[in-house]
Design an enzyme around this catalytic site. Sequence first.
Site, PDB file in Angstrom:
ATOM      1  N   ASP A  38     -40.202  68.945  58.106  1.00  0.00           N
ATOM      2  CA  ASP A  38     -39.135  68.087  57.589  1.00  0.00           C
ATOM      3  C   ASP A  38     -39.311  66.688  58.177  1.00  0.00           C
ATOM      4  OD1 ASP A  38     -35.999  68.973  56.687  1.00  0.00           O
ATOM      5  OD2 ASP A  38     -36.232  67.036  57.670  1.00  0.00           O
ATOM      6  N   LYS A  59     -37.793  65.102  52.854  1.00  0.00           N
ATOM      7  CA  LYS A  59     -36.844  65.154  51.746  1.00  0.00           C
ATOM      8  C   LYS A  59     -35.647  64.281  52.106  1.00  0.00           C
ATOM      9  CE  LYS A  59     -35.400  69.269  50.930  1.00  0.00           C
ATOM     10  NZ  LYS A  59     -33.937  69.141  50.890  1.00  0.00           N
ATOM     11  N   MET A 171     -24.717  62.200  57.386  1.00  0.00           N
ATOM     12  CA  MET A 171     -25.217  61.586  56.155  1.00  0.00           C
ATOM     13  C   MET A 171     -24.162  60.690  55.510  1.00  0.00           C
ATOM     14  SD  MET A 171     -27.317  64.921  54.696  1.00  0.00           S
ATOM     15  CE  MET A 171     -26.364  66.162  55.599  1.00  0.00           C
TER      16      MET A 171
END
Lengths: 266, 266
Positions: A38, A59, A171
């Site tokens: 990741d 991603k 986020m």
Amino acid sequence: MNTDTGKVTLLSAGPGELDLLTLKAVKALAAADVVLLDDLANPDIVTLAPQARVIRVGKRGGCRSTPQAFIERLMRRYALKGLHVVRVKGGDALLFGRAGEELAVLRDAGLAVEIVNGISSGFAAAAALGVSLTHRRHCHGVSFVTAHTEDHGEPDWAALAATRTTLAIYMGMRRIDGIAAALLAHLPADTPAAVVQWAGGIDERRLLTRLDRLAADALGAGFGSPAVILVGDAVGESAEAPCWERERRGEQGGKMLPALSVVRAA
Amino acid sequence: MNTDTGKVTLLSAGPGELDLLTLKAVKALAAADVVLLDDLANPDIVTLAPQARVIRVGKRGGCRSTPQAFIERLMRRYALKGLHVVRVKGGDALLFGRAGEELAVLRDAGLAVEIVNGISSGFAAAAALGVSLTHRRHCHGVSFVTAHTEDHGEPDWAALAATRTTLAIYMGMRRIDGIAAALLAHLPADTPAAVVQWAGGIDERRLLTRLDRLAADALGAGFGSPAVILVGDAVGESAEAPCWERERRGEQGGKMLPALSVVRAA
């Protein structure tokens, strides 16, 4: 190459520094045949899997990136060949990050799956600020939520505020103004708030402020992703809290820090 | 004995198995002069600090135990003598467990404090069940709350239910009937629920059921403290979910497990 039945380890890489990996994670990496990495994980982690084939499957939100379905196919394909696949995820694999979908795919394929927990960045952010996430003077818990609406939809900010738990928002930097405005409808303007970018990593930066200044202060100081936003009275217990916050909670003689306190990791 | 200025490390021992310690924790233990050991931490952790003086300062809810003020005095006294004091706490030191008060005492004494994060038992419980805490099909987050009312007061169960986050309830086994009843006023009776006792340890046991049967099933199967209670649709994604739960979410051909599923660690 391993000729037995393969397996997949969902491995939590923690918030950044390799020191924050668990012993169990280090052992799994040493035994890996294939590592799927990741891009929120520290890339140096591959030094712990020197014999493994490394495939980067970043991603990042909003960027061109490896589709989730392709990552799932890769894991399945290599494990069905009999290999030990280690899927490295930033933070803890079970908090955000689509572990649920990956577990379902792997089980449907009849593959053995091992989960190795790690440190989620909300905990590293609290450590950076030197605060408990749940100081009992202020709250009875902490809520970890994502503001990544494509993945999870919009959280119910009114309900979250009503819990009086500390909020750890992941986020959220792209929408920090909207999040702060939504919370201001339900929480006092002087509620302590913080942003910790790259928590637990060598580039860690932290900001302590109050809810009504959160978006302006964070954007003004150039904070961006990846970062954790913390909101709640427990956050105001930091020794780095600005002077007005220390006065608010009745302390005298604290360090007179400016209202906007931005600190880089040593 | 170290003759420099002392310091205190608040060290997170994780949920049980020593494998779940971070590398940073192992290094801090190896450098410790004094170890203050919480009784929720694995006692074998002292093997990692062979040269340290070990003081057991257990503080289990409801039992005769070492008063918090005494623990704080011990930390301060040894550190002011120039020693490196490692205060070992179960799980993550910053989630419940009074780190806030300890940090304030140590800062008032002018002592350097280091915080080493660890795996909180709610994460280990999710790993035991093989589920994401935040499957995006079901929720946008997870709330960690304590039901230990002396420490934190009663959580606002209505507000927590309204967030639609997964709930990870710590220290709730003594009041599991009251907690389940409070949540049933706001959540569907068939909401998936689980209990994981000694999550992440060798004595781990787990139970998967639904909210309206939670208290009866957990007490009937002899579950007790320490345990984490998980409530929410994300929990029902476990491959061990009872058959009625798998039917509820539309799966066919799942393993036909009994409604009450109790699994011991291998």
